[in-house]
Design a protein around this motif. Structure first.
Motif: not given
Length: 721
Positions: A584-590, A518-521, A668-675
């Motif tokens: 934020v949803k992480y539900n996409k199948p592989m 996880w990444t934080y400002p 990666i979408d962590l709300g207040n941070y993205s990569l």
């Protein structure tokens, strides 16, 4: 350095033991190449005497075993991920051993997709390989060489191994040495980081890495077999890192509220010195009357010292004042691990079944020393002590006209202590108790075999994740750990069925307190801190696979189609929204399609020529808290041939990822941070690109296999180090 996303499952009647089964399908003769059945709830595939026995090495065999598939460069148990391996009851740590074992020597392969309580609670899957009984005495010699070349990244790996084995009567002495040279010319990625707060900050640019590691591994051991049922022995292994150098460069623009305010160039040179490890194992296997006894004791130690020198050049600082334009940062880290572990397993027949039980004790200590010249980051001296006490029991019995029922439980008590000599406020002491049940039922109706099982598993964080020191990547990217991390807990339900050459597997799991990066400002200047967390929401996962493994004449197939689906939704902090949070949803199948094709072309003299054409296709998906944005395709072509008497010489030539499409772009979408990061592979330290040309040669002279039967103790603790 930015964290890379790593892609991060008895004697029968004579008729039942027949190797081949065949039937007519639309006037085409279909032959099952190997005998697979569900035994004691596990998938057991016979190799000896089948067409699979001539594919080359034990590693090549695994791609043709139902229940296994090659995914992103490594063999995985379908739906359960990377397994641990045993050969004749001995835990395998150096996986090149699978390349040195001839496929002709493999008797059978057992795939355990839901390991019982006798295995560490962190083990998700097990593959057990049994070999044919050794013949002959005297001195045996085996040699193996493999050279791989990655043209696009100049990623070269060379491995050479020589083993000696001497057997006379009940005495068995063995030893070997392996040299590995891993060279990476360049590994480039595009990276964009964004953090949102009072000021919106962006770091966007490219990274470049090159490295070289040379390692020397050697082992020695002895085994003495008193009789058919009693043996003891020891084994000592030493690994030395002769050279370990990494160069990492980053050049990026720094934006605030979409306006470029700086251009930063950073280069870090890291030397890994004094990296070595010792592993000593001793064991006893015996039969006392009707009671089976298996005892192992391990001592393991590692030492690793790293020195990192970073040079930074800032355009903004250059414009402000020349004497501050260049910044130098030096850090030193020294980590030492010590482990002692012992495991006792007893078994006794009761009624129509067998009772197994025992204990496993693991005592671990890790000392970490870290110092850095950057004034804003504190030095660190800390230690972690963890003692694990485990008891386990399992009873399996046949229920007439129903099937095989197994019930078990594993109890683990863990004492954990973290001490920081420089900051007593971070000291931590806690105790964890886990009761992990296991139940399995297998049955057969006509030609259909099935098994339904449930188990609870845990995952303890690697020791590096428990550190408190802050590591300096550049002035805008820092990384650390967290000693307060909790252990994961996962509940798994598995259903597997098999009919002739068709197999179906489904898995459902609930993961609590999942461990993810996880990444934080870190501040309002755009600096971010990379760390680890326990997710406060459970992840539910469902996966389903269908596998077909028939043979049409010289053409042997092993096709797998499957889907992996997870459910994870979190409300995360995002100051850009009116409420200050965002779902934020992480539900996409592989979707997964694995096609392995082997053509055994008869030759006038000698063994057949094996030609393989294998394809691995993975869709875009969510995996944990990351989004894999593109499809992944790996097409591999290989040719293999054995020569000389008894196939003593084997040569294999392969080309993987022919079209260079086996990689992921990750978001990666962590709300207040993205990569966002490009070119992410299912990589180990020595392979950063799956497009590779490889040549492997193995030779054996009067080879006799070691009788060593030690299985080891505390294996998962070694992985955490």
């Amino acid at each position: 350095m930015l964290a890379f996303v790593a892609m991060a499952g008895n004697a029968q009647t004579a008729a039942e033991d027949s190797i081949f089964k065949s039937f007519e399908l639309e006037e085409v003769k279909v032959t099952v190449p190997s005998k697979t059945k569900i035994k004691d709830g596990n998938m057991l595939t016979r190799i000896v005497g089948t067409s699979v026995s001539t594919v080359g090495t034990a590693q090549d065999v695994l791609s043709h075993v139902p229940g296994l598939m090659r995914m992103q460069g490594e063999v995985q148990v379908i739906g359960k991920g990377t397994p641990i391996y045993y050969i004749n009851g001995r835990r395998v740590y150096d996986l090149t051993e699978l390349q040195r074992l001839s496929s002709r020597d493999v008797k059978d392969v057992e795939v355990i997709s839901n390991p019982g309580p006798q295995y560490d609670a962190q083990v998700n899957a097990v593959v057990r390989i049994r070999t044919m009984p050794p013949k002959g005495e005297g001195l045996g010699v085996t040699a193996f060489m493999k050279d791989e070349y990655g043209p696009s990244k100049t990623n070269n790996t060379l491995s050479t191994t020589a083993n000696l084995n001497y057997r006379h009567d009940a005495l068995d002495v063995f030893g070997g040495v392996t040299f590995d040279d891993n060279y990476l010319g360049h590994y480039d990625t595009d990276v964009t980081q964004k953090s949102f707060g009072k000021v919106n900050n962006t770091q966007t640019g490219t990274t470049h890495m090159d490295q070289q590691y040379n390692t020397l591994k050697y082992n020695f051991g002895m085994n003495y077999q008193f009789d058919e049922n009693n043996s003891l022995g020891f084994k000592v292994e030493r690994n030395d890192n002769l050279k370990g150098v990494t160069n990492f460069r980053m050049e990026e623009d720094i934006l605030r509220n979409d306006v470029v305010v700086d251009n930063l160039y950073a280069e870090t040179h890291t030397d890994a010195d004094g990296v070595n490890s010792w592993l000593a194992n001793t064991y006893y296997n015996g039969l006392w009357g009707k009671m089976g006894v298996e005892w192992n004791a391990d001592f393991y130690t590692t030492n690793e010292t790293n020195t990192a020198n970073t040079i930074e050049v800032s355009d903004a600082m250059t414009r402000a004042t020349d004497d501050k334009a260049i910044k130098y940062v030096t850090s030193n880290s020294d980590a030492r691990n010590r482990l002692f572990a012992t495991k006792l397993l007893l078994s006794y027949p009761i009624g129509q079944g067998k009772l197994q039980g025992g204990t496993e004790l693991v005592f671990t200590k890790r000392d970490n020393l870290y110092d850095i010249t950057e004034e804003t980051i504190a030095d660190d001296k800390s230690s972690v002590k963890e003692n694990t006490y485990a008891l386990f029991a399992e009873y399996g019995t046949m229920i007439p006209k129903a099937g095989m029922l197994s019930l078990g439980v594993r109890y683990e008590h863990v004492d954990f202590n973290y001490d920081n000599d420089f900051n007593n406020a971070q000291n931590l002491s806690r105790k964890n108790d886990n009761i992990l049940p296991f139940i399995s039922f297998s049955t057969q109706i006509g030609e259909v075999q099935g098994v339904l099982s449930y188990t609870a598993k845990t995952r303890r964080p690697d020791y590096r994740l428990l550190r408190t020191n802050i590591e300096y990547n550049n002035r805008f990217t820092l990384s650390t750990g967290d000693p307060t991390l909790k252990n994961e807990l996962r509940h798994d339900v598995n259903l597997s069925m098999r009919w002739r050459w068709l197999a179906m597997s489904t898995y459902y799991s609930v993961q609590k307190d999942g461990l993810y990066d996880w990444t934080y400002p870190y501040d309002d200047n755009g600096t971010v801190l990379i760390s680890w967390v326990n997710l406060n929401k459970p992840i539910n996962r469902l996966s389903a696979y269908l596998n077909a493994s028939p043979t049409f004449g010289i053409w042997q197939l092993n096709y797998t189609a499957g889907i992996q689906k997870q459910w994870l939704s979190m409300n995360l902090t995002d100051p850009r929204t009116a409420t200050g949070t965002r779902e934020v949803k992480y539900n996409k199948p592989m979707f997964i399609f694995i096609n392995n094709n082997t053509f055994r072309i008869p030759m006038k003299n000698g063994t057949p020529l094996n030609v393989e054409l294998n394809s691995e296709l993975l869709s875009s998906a969510h995996f944990g808290n990351a989004e894999l944005q593109n499809w992944f395709w790996n097409l591999t072509l290989a040719v293999q041939k054995s020569f000389l008497k008894n196939d003593a010489l084997s040569v294999r030539l392969a080309c993987s990822d022919i079209f260079h499409t086996a990689h992921h772009d990750v978001n990666i979408d962590l709300g207040n941070y993205s990569l966002k990061q490009t070119n992410i592979y299912g990589q180990s330290r020595d392979i950063y690109d799956l497009q590779r040309l490889s040549l492997s040669v193995s030779w054996k002279f009067n080879a006799v296999k070691s009788k060593y039967k030690g299985t080891g103790a505390g294996q998962e603790e070694r992985r955490r180090m």
